[in-house]
Design an enzyme around this catalytic site. Structure first.
Site, PDB file in Angstrom:
ATOM      1  N   LYS A 110      35.826  50.021 -22.732  1.00  0.00           N
ATOM      2  CA  LYS A 110      34.419  49.773 -23.083  1.00  0.00           C
ATOM      3  C   LYS A 110      34.283  49.985 -24.579  1.00  0.00           C
ATOM      4  CE  LYS A 110      30.499  48.804 -21.011  1.00  0.00           C
ATOM      5  NZ  LYS A 110      30.406  47.906 -19.833  1.00  0.00           N
TER       6      LYS A 110
HETATM    7  P1  NAD Z   1      20.881  42.799 -21.388  1.00  0.00           P
HETATM    8  O1  NAD Z   1      20.845  43.416 -22.721  1.00  0.00           O
HETATM    9  O2  NAD Z   1      21.048  41.305 -21.275  1.00  0.00           O
HETATM   10  O3  NAD Z   1      19.551  43.179 -20.548  1.00  0.00           O
HETATM   11  C1  NAD Z   1      19.133  44.491 -20.367  1.00  0.00           C
HETATM   12  C2  NAD Z   1      17.754  44.467 -19.711  1.00  0.00           C
HETATM   13  O4  NAD Z   1      17.384  45.788 -19.362  1.00  0.00           O
HETATM   14  C3  NAD Z   1      16.639  43.938 -20.604  1.00  0.00           C
HETATM   15  O5  NAD Z   1      15.718  43.209 -19.817  1.00  0.00           O
HETATM   16  C4  NAD Z   1      15.971  45.223 -21.120  1.00  0.00           C
HETATM   17  O6  NAD Z   1      14.606  45.033 -21.481  1.00  0.00           O
HETATM   18  C5  NAD Z   1      16.115  46.127 -19.929  1.00  0.00           C
HETATM   19  N1  NAD Z   1      16.124  47.561 -20.246  1.00  0.00           N
HETATM   20  C6  NAD Z   1      16.870  48.182 -21.186  1.00  0.00           C
HETATM   21  N2  NAD Z   1      16.596  49.514 -21.187  1.00  0.00           N
HETATM   22  C7  NAD Z   1      15.675  49.712 -20.210  1.00  0.00           C
HETATM   23  C8  NAD Z   1      15.001  50.844 -19.717  1.00  0.00           C
HETATM   24  N3  NAD Z   1      15.210  52.054 -20.240  1.00  0.00           N
HETATM   25  N4  NAD Z   1      14.124  50.685 -18.697  1.00  0.00           N
HETATM   26  C9  NAD Z   1      13.909  49.463 -18.167  1.00  0.00           C
HETATM   27  N5  NAD Z   1      14.519  48.349 -18.587  1.00  0.00           N
HETATM   28  C10 NAD Z   1      15.381  48.473 -19.605  1.00  0.00           C
HETATM   29  O7  NAD Z   1      22.046  43.542 -20.594  1.00  0.00           O
HETATM   30  P2  NAD Z   1      22.878  43.036 -19.339  1.00  0.00           P
HETATM   31  O8  NAD Z   1      24.115  42.376 -19.827  1.00  0.00           O
HETATM   32  O9  NAD Z   1      21.972  42.326 -18.398  1.00  0.00           O
HETATM   33  O10 NAD Z   1      23.332  44.440 -18.722  1.00  0.00           O
HETATM   34  C11 NAD Z   1      22.464  45.217 -17.911  1.00  0.00           C
HETATM   35  C12 NAD Z   1      23.289  46.275 -17.179  1.00  0.00           C
HETATM   36  O11 NAD Z   1      24.291  45.620 -16.384  1.00  0.00           O
HETATM   37  C13 NAD Z   1      24.052  47.253 -18.058  1.00  0.00           C
HETATM   38  O12 NAD Z   1      24.145  48.485 -17.387  1.00  0.00           O
HETATM   39  C14 NAD Z   1      25.431  46.613 -18.153  1.00  0.00           C
HETATM   40  O13 NAD Z   1      26.433  47.566 -18.475  1.00  0.00           O
HETATM   41  C15 NAD Z   1      25.573  46.107 -16.733  1.00  0.00           C
HETATM   42  N6  NAD Z   1      26.556  45.026 -16.547  1.00  0.00           N
HETATM   43  C16 NAD Z   1      26.473  43.865 -17.259  1.00  0.00           C
HETATM   44  C17 NAD Z   1      27.393  42.847 -17.021  1.00  0.00           C
HETATM   45  C18 NAD Z   1      27.305  41.510 -17.704  1.00  0.00           C
HETATM   46  O14 NAD Z   1      28.058  40.603 -17.318  1.00  0.00           O
HETATM   47  N7  NAD Z   1      26.419  41.316 -18.666  1.00  0.00           N
HETATM   48  C19 NAD Z   1      28.409  43.037 -16.082  1.00  0.00           C
HETATM   49  C20 NAD Z   1      28.465  44.239 -15.365  1.00  0.00           C
HETATM   50  C21 NAD Z   1      27.518  45.215 -15.603  1.00  0.00           C
END
Ligand code: NAD
Length: 420
Positions: A110
């Site tokens: 990571k």
């Molecule tokens: P992103 O940046 O595209 O979206 C994050 C979203 O969460 C946004 O809508 C933001 O407004 C919201 N957010 C952030 N902090 C917040 C809070 N404190 N309370 C409420 N909402 C909040 O990120 P993403 O890529 O969608 O990732 C989201 C989660 O999924 C993370 O934990 C990431 O590690 C995990 N994840 C992502 C992927 C991927 O392919 N992008 C894969 C596996 C896991």
């Protein structure tokens, strides 16, 4: 969760508590436990960047590589003011377990940079990304460690990393990152993959309970890559999405939200608060609403000892990484919530990243249907592996997933042996 006291808001300590429990149940030798709990390598960089105003600023960045036992390391890079080494260390280990749960040939890593993308111009973001890549260049690459998008990073970020890497090694290396644009060697279906994976395991949970999609009321926290794609796909397949929240607030409608209209609104307004198709609601509050399936897809530790007893959903699909703390695990278990843990529920992203890496190395690209079908086969098999294992060993789904994963990684290590 029994065992020693943990700081439930430390991502690394939460991972370690679950690891210890699962490894003990597996009867793993103490030395192996110690080895697998710790990361293989931690890189800290201080990135000098000339800002648009001509002034120099230094940003701190990390890349933690947890395990190379089963193949190159794999894991996202996140940009956020809240990034800490503890968090990156915990998430790197979770990536190892995630890759092993879905049985793909990667270890976990990571990365992250402490910065606030909302306050940075595109040019500043590009310079930060390129210098970060240059600083960690010796440790990444298709055979070493392959970055991907995560919170606040996207296809463009991956294109910059790929280009910087390629400039240094003097030839184009598309397999150096995943989650990049399709025109640069990205995979069809990668953008939707994590959300699609969440839907696939949700479908399996419904099958488990004998429910149908149409009468399943869903709340999604987070409307970024994972949350918006999961909400859109589930809405298209008939699920009733009654609540969605992002960092600035949420919307709720017991009759169901019009997700395509919400996505358009979010695109235009850079937030979902104020969407006219529902009532406004706080983003933490949304987790506690009456619903059947809750999908946290935002950030870590949002379900903790403070609010787990207020969760009304019967099924929890962890789209985000580490959204639930270990004490909350116990509370949810006692209340009979069926938890599909992060290392299984959101593994669709890394699975299609694996497909992307394979396609780049072959120089031969698959149609979207083939990507989606292969993703579904892996997610369904992994779901069944975990649920069956949990039943057989009388442990909850999270500990079952950890046990399946740790067993696979430990077995690979035993076969390889320990080099001096
Ligand atoms: P992103 O940046 O595209 O979206 C994050 C979203 O969460 C946004 O809508 C933001 O407004 C919201 N957010 C952030 N902090 C917040 C809070 N404190 N309370 C409420 N909402 C909040 O990120 P993403 O890529 O969608 O990732 C989201 C989660 O999924 C993370 O934990 C990431 O590690 C995990 N994840 C992502 C992927 C991927 O392919 N992008 C894969 C596996 C896991």
């Amino acid at each position: 969760m029994s065992g020693k006291e943990v700081n439930e808001f430390s991502v690394f300590e939460s991972m370690a508590a679950r690891f210890d429990l699962a490894a003990t149940k597996l009867g793993l030798a103490e030395g192996m436990k110690q080895y697998l709990r710790s990361p293989n390598r931690e890189i800290i960089v201080h990135i000098p960047v000339v800002m648009d105003n001509g002034k120099l600023r230094v940003f701190d960045g990390y890349r933690v590589q947890h395990s190379l036992a089963r193949g190159p390391c794999k894991g996202g890079v996140r940009y956020s003011p809240n990034v800490t080494l503890d968090e990156i260390r915990g998430l790197a280990a979770e990536m190892t377990w995630k890759c092993a749960v879905v049985n793909i040939p990667f270890g976990g890593a990571k990365g992250g940079i402490i910065c606030n993308p909302a306050e940075l111009s595109n040019g500043e973001l590009e310079r930060i990304t390129r210098r970060y890549t240059a600083e960690i260049l010796d440790y990444i690459g298709p055979e070493r460690d392959v970055p991907a998008p995560d919170m606040n990073t996207n296809e463009q970020t991956m294109a910059w990393i790929m280009d910087t890497y390629s400039m240094h090694v003097r030839h184009t290396v598309t397999a150096s990152v995943t989650g990049k644009p399709v025109d640069l060697g990205g995979s069809q279906g990668r953008r939707e993959a994590t959300g699609r994976g969440c839907m696939i395991v949700a479908d399996q949970a419904l099958k488990h309970f004998g429910w149908n999609r149409e009468s399943t009321r869903v709340v999604v926290q987070g409307f970024g890559n994972v949350g918006s794609q999961a909400a859109r796909l589930m809405h298209d397949e008939g699920y009733k999405i009654i609540g969605v929240g992002d960092v600035a607030g949420g919307v709720f409608n017991t009759d169901g939200l019009d997700i395509p209209a919400l996505a358009e609104y979010a695109q235009a307004n850079k937030a979902i608060a104020g969407f006219p198709g529902g009532d406004s609601i706080g983003t933490q509050e949304i987790l506690e609403q009456d619903c059947d399936l809750l999908l946290p897809a935002a950030t870590e530790s949002v379900i903790s000892s403070k609010n787990a007893h207020k969760i009304k959903a019967r099924i929890l699909v962890e789209g985000a990484n580490s959204p639930t703390t270990p004490p909350a695990d116990d509370i949810l278990f006692e209340r009979g919530v069926f938890v599909i843990p992060d290392i299984l529920a959101n593994a669709g992203g890394v699975t299609v990243s694996y497909f992307e890496w394979v396609q780049d190395r072959q120089g031969y690209f698959w149609p979207e249907k083939q990507v989606n079908d292969r993703l579904e086969a892996i997610m369904v098999a992994s779901f069944n592996d975990v649920v069956r294992y949990g039943g057989k060993h009388s442990v909850n789904n999270r500990i079952a997933a950890y046990m399946v994963a740790i067993d696979r990684v430990a077995f690979s290590l035993k076969l390889r042996g320990f080099y001096a």
